[in-house]
Scaffold this motif. Structure first.
Motif, short mmCIF file in Angstrom:
data_model
loop_
_atom_site.label_atom_id
_atom_site.label_comp_id
_atom_site.label_asym_id
_atom_site.label_seq_id
_atom_site.Cartn_x
_atom_site.Cartn_y
_atom_site.Cartn_z
N ASP A 293 0.80 -1.18 -0.05
CA ASP A 293 0.01 0.00 0.01
C ASP A 293 0.85 1.26 -0.04
O ASP A 293 0.75 2.13 0.93
CB ASP A 293 -0.85 0.03 1.18
CG ASP A 293 -1.83 -1.25 1.03
OD1 ASP A 293 -2.03 -1.84 0.20
OD2 ASP A 293 -2.35 -1.69 2.29
N ASP A 294 1.56 1.32 -1.25
CA ASP A 294 2.47 2.76 -1.30
C ASP A 294 3.58 2.94 -0.30
O ASP A 294 4.06 3.87 -0.07
CB ASP A 294 1.53 3.89 -1.21
CG ASP A 294 0.58 3.93 -2.22
OD1 ASP A 294 1.13 3.50 -3.39
OD2 ASP A 294 -0.81 4.25 -2.16
N ALA A 295 3.84 1.87 0.34
CA ALA A 295 4.95 1.89 1.47
C ALA A 295 6.37 2.27 0.68
O ALA A 295 6.65 1.38 -0.39
CB ALA A 295 4.95 0.50 2.23
N ALA A 296 7.24 2.93 1.41
CA ALA A 296 8.49 3.11 0.49
C ALA A 296 9.54 3.25 1.46
O ALA A 296 10.39 4.03 1.92
CB ALA A 296 8.36 4.50 -0.30
N PRO A 297 9.88 2.20 2.28
CA PRO A 297 11.10 1.89 2.99
C PRO A 297 12.52 1.97 2.35
O PRO A 297 12.33 1.68 1.31
CB PRO A 297 10.84 0.46 3.70
CG PRO A 297 10.19 -0.38 2.43
CD PRO A 297 9.30 0.56 1.82
N VAL A 298 13.14 2.57 3.23
CA VAL A 298 14.81 2.34 2.74
C VAL A 298 15.27 1.35 3.72
O VAL A 298 15.54 1.61 4.77
CB VAL A 298 15.50 3.80 2.70
CG1 VAL A 298 17.03 3.70 2.48
CG2 VAL A 298 14.72 4.65 1.90
N VAL A 314 6.92 -7.61 -1.28
CA VAL A 314 6.56 -6.47 -1.57
C VAL A 314 5.36 -6.58 -2.49
O VAL A 314 5.46 -7.02 -3.71
CB VAL A 314 7.80 -5.27 -2.53
CG1 VAL A 314 7.00 -4.05 -2.58
CG2 VAL A 314 8.91 -5.32 -1.78
N HIS A 315 4.29 -5.99 -2.29
CA HIS A 315 3.10 -6.43 -2.87
C HIS A 315 1.81 -5.20 -2.80
O HIS A 315 2.31 -4.40 -1.92
CB HIS A 315 2.42 -7.89 -2.65
CG HIS A 315 2.21 -8.14 -1.13
ND1 HIS A 315 0.97 -8.22 -0.38
CD2 HIS A 315 3.09 -8.12 0.00
CE1 HIS A 315 1.07 -8.57 0.53
NE2 HIS A 315 2.14 -8.41 0.89
N ARG A 336 10.04 -11.58 -2.55
CA ARG A 336 8.88 -12.09 -3.36
C ARG A 336 8.14 -10.71 -3.99
O ARG A 336 7.96 -9.82 -2.64
CB ARG A 336 8.14 -12.78 -2.54
CG ARG A 336 6.69 -13.29 -3.38
CD ARG A 336 5.83 -14.17 -2.09
NE ARG A 336 6.41 -15.47 -1.86
CZ ARG A 336 6.17 -16.71 -2.09
NH1 ARG A 336 5.19 -16.69 -3.11
NH2 ARG A 336 6.66 -17.78 -1.81
N VAL A 337 7.93 -10.47 -5.02
CA VAL A 337 7.29 -9.16 -5.45
C VAL A 337 6.08 -9.49 -6.26
O VAL A 337 6.17 -10.48 -7.34
CB VAL A 337 8.21 -8.30 -6.32
CG1 VAL A 337 7.52 -7.03 -6.87
CG2 VAL A 337 9.36 -8.04 -5.27
N TRP A 338 4.77 -9.02 -5.90
CA TRP A 338 3.61 -9.33 -6.88
C TRP A 338 2.54 -8.27 -6.48
O TRP A 338 2.81 -7.28 -5.83
CB TRP A 338 3.08 -10.76 -6.45
CG TRP A 338 2.52 -10.81 -5.06
CD1 TRP A 338 0.91 -10.90 -5.16
CD2 TRP A 338 2.92 -10.96 -3.98
NE1 TRP A 338 0.70 -11.04 -3.70
CE2 TRP A 338 1.61 -11.11 -3.08
CE3 TRP A 338 4.33 -10.96 -3.36
CZ2 TRP A 338 2.07 -11.25 -1.63
CZ3 TRP A 338 4.32 -11.12 -1.89
CH2 TRP A 338 3.22 -11.24 -0.97
N ASN A 342 6.81 -2.48 -6.46
CA ASN A 342 7.69 -1.77 -7.35
C ASN A 342 8.72 -1.49 -6.46
O ASN A 342 8.98 -0.32 -6.30
CB ASN A 342 6.80 -0.81 -8.13
CG ASN A 342 7.71 -0.25 -9.16
OD1 ASN A 342 8.72 -0.88 -9.59
ND2 ASN A 342 7.49 0.99 -9.43
N PRO A 343 9.61 -2.32 -5.96
CA PRO A 343 10.80 -2.13 -5.33
C PRO A 343 11.88 -1.69 -6.19
O PRO A 343 12.08 -2.15 -7.36
CB PRO A 343 10.83 -3.23 -4.15
CG PRO A 343 10.73 -4.36 -5.39
CD PRO A 343 9.43 -3.92 -6.25
N VAL A 344 13.00 -1.35 -5.54
CA VAL A 344 14.42 -0.96 -6.17
C VAL A 344 15.36 -1.88 -5.14
O VAL A 344 15.32 -1.57 -3.91
CB VAL A 344 14.84 0.34 -6.21
CG1 VAL A 344 16.24 0.48 -6.67
CG2 VAL A 344 13.87 1.11 -7.12
#
Length: 851
Positions: A293-298, A314-315, A336-338, A342-344
């Motif tokens: 849900d739009d999380a953006a951790p570093v 990340v989903h 795991r991304v689905w 949209n991670p980096v």
């Protein structure tokens, strides 16, 4: 107690007052020891306006009061007091106060255990704060107390709550078994948490339909609603829920913490949360870090290991930056991304998992760059079901299955714009199985990668609608370079494919595709092999039914696609609809190779071999065998140890406008039961220009065959037909026909300036030579050996050194209407051939005799 007064209050009962039980203010001091203070209207003890008492072993309790109030620059020392059962907060710290509270028990209050607000501060050390109805410690509105080595537990809400700009320091505390989060930080609060133990928080509820209570999921740390904070060197563990939850635009810093053994996720980030995680040890949770849900951790420099399911999830539109982490020994996918995650991921070390290293699927995306991903028990990377990540500049190696697996829709259409999984500029090496595998419905862009060292195949494309573009990669040192089979149909372009132990490119079992502009060299068996399969016979009615079903399916999708009408199995809209193994090889540079051939098409393979350079093979350059039927156009085939082109038993094909030169064997060699069609080719500087072996056939027209050892050699039983070829300048005979068997046909060829005879017909041969020009050959025009037969009709035989026509004793040719003149040694054979006598002009066949 006021104005510097300093009395001793010892073991008194102070109760039911209209205000505080004890009020210390205006610089008052005093010692309060062993008193029972309860049920006063405001607080048991209040220290205000510089009041600074010393209170120990007092009992502050009651149904109306708060336990202790320190306000307005008050202070004091409070040691081993029992603060319990108060109607208000057990301790209230307010207004720039700085008291010290040590070894107190603050519990069972109807409000918070400790409430710090409006700039309140002070030191709370070694206290037991438990079983309060609200937060164990609540800090708000600029308050900044120091909490050190306290036990905060069994609260009916959070253990410690920072809200509305609360600050301060928590150091060395143990917070556990509270019914809400162990520490909750919200509303721009920014505390420092250092070396605390934040462990299982638990709330139990009896759910409807159940008789026994069950645990409600509560995190050890919950930061949300724009909360901040710095958490360093804490031990966050054993939660029945997540270890840390960050949400709603919160942005804390977590550094050097140990987050472990939590039932769900170690650090869960949601609703736009943007924490920074540095150098934490996150282990033995179900998942290490999860972003939704739009999380953006570093997430930088952390170790994420031994999780039940994975290191990072990340989903649901989550993102974030994950850099320089070590992710190892996880039970399922390390990352795991689905679901539009949209991670980096950059510079991570991802290794040693029980299954896959990176899994992206169901519209997952992201950018994965400069990572090292290795030694997983399954694939290092798996991309499937409409995922489209960008994976570049990674090192991908040493897995048990293979490097990268793309299947189930690696590229897709999203909002009318095609998006594609991109695998770019990676080093993929030393995986046990395959380097890159493209399976059912996969459509990646595989570009600029270095895929090497021991893979079964560097790139393997197989499965229904397996597509993709494989471009500008370096493939070396594998068993096979590229394998295409079972409906796979990629575009393979601009790659360097060298030094494979078996094959550079292998297309088989209904594989298709285009192989363009590649440099393919030095393979152990052959540089290119295309191997088809026997067509299944089908009843006409079944074929028609299958065709109609295919048409109906495409029509239902609004697609107008040309469909086959020849009764074959249909396998795709954009490929050969017959489903046969077929490939387009075009503009490739194919060189070297120590096997029997450089390019092999066999077992009913089809396709186009066009404008390639095939050079320097130890064996044959191009082999067509067993039902293969390609179009071979415009290629240069040069300098091979065997033949340039060899058509083996059952081979066919159409060879046009190729240049075939410099071979140790024949330029073109045709084996038994083969029927190729060669037109407009140039065959030169080989041992034989064209060699048709015993039982070989085919049609050869308008070719230039020059500067070979022998121009054309037709062995026993050859049934070749040569028309309108230019056969010149060969060191030996222009055409040599030998042995018994079926007739050969030579019509309208120009055979001249060869070092041997123009045409030499051996014992038992019986070719038909008609309308050929046989001129300027240095060892005679036509030589017919003893035992030979054949027909020579309407040929022009002239200006040859030696005899124009030499027929040895025992030969029995049929000669008629030939024109034999101006040869050095024309004799009776010339007359018998009917070149200059009225009898020949009348068309009579004459059998000549040795003169």
């Amino acid at each position: 107690i006021t104005e510097g007064a300093h009395p001793l209050l010892l073991e008194n009962m102070l109760r039911d007052g209209g205000d505080a039980g004890v009020l210390v203010h205006e610089e008052g001091r005093g010692c309060l020891v062993g008193n029972n203070v309860h049920s006063n209207a405001t607080y048991g003890v209040a220290a205000l306006n510089g009041g600074c008492p010393a209170a120990s072993r007092n009992w502050l309790h009651g149904r109306r009061q708060g336990g202790l109030l320190v306000d307005d620059a008050g202070g004091g020392e409070y040691f081993r007091n029992e603060v319990e059962g108060n109607a208000k907060s057990g301790v209230t710290l307010r207004g720039a106060c700085r008291p010290t509270l040590r070894a107190n028990r603050i519990h069972h209050g109807a409000d918070s255990g400790v409430h710090a607000l409006l700039g309140g501060g002070g030191m709370l050390e070694g206290n037991a704060i438990y079983a309060n109805a609200q937060a164990g410690v609540a800090v708000e509105s600029g308050a900044a107390p120091t909490l050190r080595r306290n036990l905060i537990y069994d609260g009916l809400q959070s253990g410690v709550l920072y809200f509305d700009g609360g600050m301060g320091t928590m150091e060395g505390n143990e917070v556990y078994n509270n019914m809400d989060a162990g520490v909750q930080i919200v509303e721009s609060s920014d505390p420092t948490l250092l070396r605390n133990t934040l462990r299982e928080q638990r709330r139990e509820e009896v759910k409807e339909g159940h008789s026994k209570p069950s645990a409600v999921e509560v995190a050890c740390v919950w930061v949300h609603s724009s909360g901040r904070g710095t958490l360093t060197d804490n031990d966050i563990r054993d939660s029945f829920h997540h270890g840390v939850v960050v949400g709603q635009d919160a942005a804390p810093l977590l550094q050097a913490n140990r987050v472990h053994n939590n039932r769900r996720t170690g650090v869960f980030v949601q609703d736009g949360g943007a924490p920074t995680l540095l150098e934490n040890d996150i282990f033995r949770n179900t998942v290490g870090v999860e972003a939704v849900d739009d999380a953006a951790p570093v997430v930088r420099g952390n170790t994420l290991h031994r999780h039940k399911l994975g290191g990072v999830w990340v989903h649901k539109g989550g993102g974030g930056t994950y850099e320089g982490n070590e992710m190892r020994e996880n039970g399922k996918a390390a990352v795991r991304v689905w679901d539009h995650g949209n991670p980096v991921l950059k510079g991570n070390l991802i290794w040693g998992g029980r299954t896959v290293g990176l899994l992206v699927y169901e519209f997952g995306k992201g950018h994965y760059v400069d990572n090292e991903i290795h030694s997983h028990r399954s694939w290092n990377i798996e991309v499937k079901r409409n995922a489209f990540p960008l994976i570049e500049r990674n090192k991908i190696h040493s897995s048990a299955y293979g490097g990268v697996y793309c299947h189930g829709g690696g590229g897709t259409h999203l909002e009318s714009e095609e998006v594609r999984f991109t695998l770019k500029d990676n080093e993929i090496y030393a995986n046990t199985g395959i380097g890159v595998s493209i399976g059912d419905d996969g459509s990646p862009l595989v570009e600029g990668n270095h895929i090497h060292t021991g893979h079964t195949a560097a790139v393997y494309v197989a499965g229904a609608s397996a597509r993709g573009v494989v471009a500008n990669n370096l493939l070396e040192g594998n068993k096979d370079g590229i394998v295409i089979r079972e409906g796979g149909a990629p575009r393979v372009e601009g790659n360097t494919i060298r030094g494979q132990s078996r094959r550079g490119v292998f297309v088989t079992a209904r594989g298709q595709g285009a192989v363009l502009r590649n440099a393919i060299s030095d393979s152990g068996l052959c540089n290119v092999e295309v191997r088809g399969e026997e067509r299944r016979a089908a009843e006409p009615e079944a074929e028609a039914t299958e065709l109609n079903k295919k048409k109906a399916a495409y029509a239902s999708l609004g697609m107008l696609v040309p469909l086959s009408t020849d009764g074959v199995v249909i396998a795709g809209a954009l490929t050969d609809e017959s489903g046969a193994t077929t490939v387009t090889l075009r503009l490739n540079a194919i060189s070297g190779g120590g096997g029997p051939c450089s390019v092999l098409l066999t077992d009913h393979a089809k396709g186009f071999v066009k404008e390639n350079s095939i050079r320097g093979a130890a064996g044959d350059g191009l082999v067509i065998a067993h039902g293969a039927d390609p179009d071979v156009v415009g290629n240069t085939v040069a300098d091979c140890g065997g033949s340039g082109v060899r058509v083996r038993a059952g081979g066919k094909g159409r060879l046009q406008n190729n240049v075939v030169s410099g071979h140790g064997g024949a330029g073109v060699a045709v084996g038994a039961a083969s029927e190729p069609d060669l037109r407009g080719n140039r065959l030169k500087a080989s041992r034989h220009g064209l060699l048709v072996e015993e039982g070989g056939g085919g049609h050869f027209s308008a070719n230039t065959i020059e500067a070979n050892g022998c121009g054309v050699r037709l062995l026993a039983g050859a049934t070749a037909q040569l028309r309108a070829n230019h056969i010149a300048g060969n060191a030996g005979a222009g055409v040599e026909v030998s042995g018994a068997g079926g007739p050969c046909l030579l019509v309208e060829n120009e055979i001249h300036a060869n070092g041997g005879a123009g045409v030499a017909v051996g014992d038992g041969a019986h070719p038909l030579l008609e309308k050929n020009g046989i001129r300027d050959n240095r060892s005679g025009g036509v030589h017919i050996a003893a035992g030979a037969r054949g027909k020579l009709l309407r040929n022009v035989i002239e200006r040859n050194a030696g005899r124009g026509l030499r027929v040895e004793a025992g030969a029995a040719p049929v000669l008629g209407e030939n024109f034999v003149q101006s040869n050095e040694e024309d004799g009776d054979e010339a007359a018998a051939a009917g070149a200059a006598v009225p009898r020949a002009e009348e068309g009579d066949d004459v059998i000549g005799e040795e003169s």
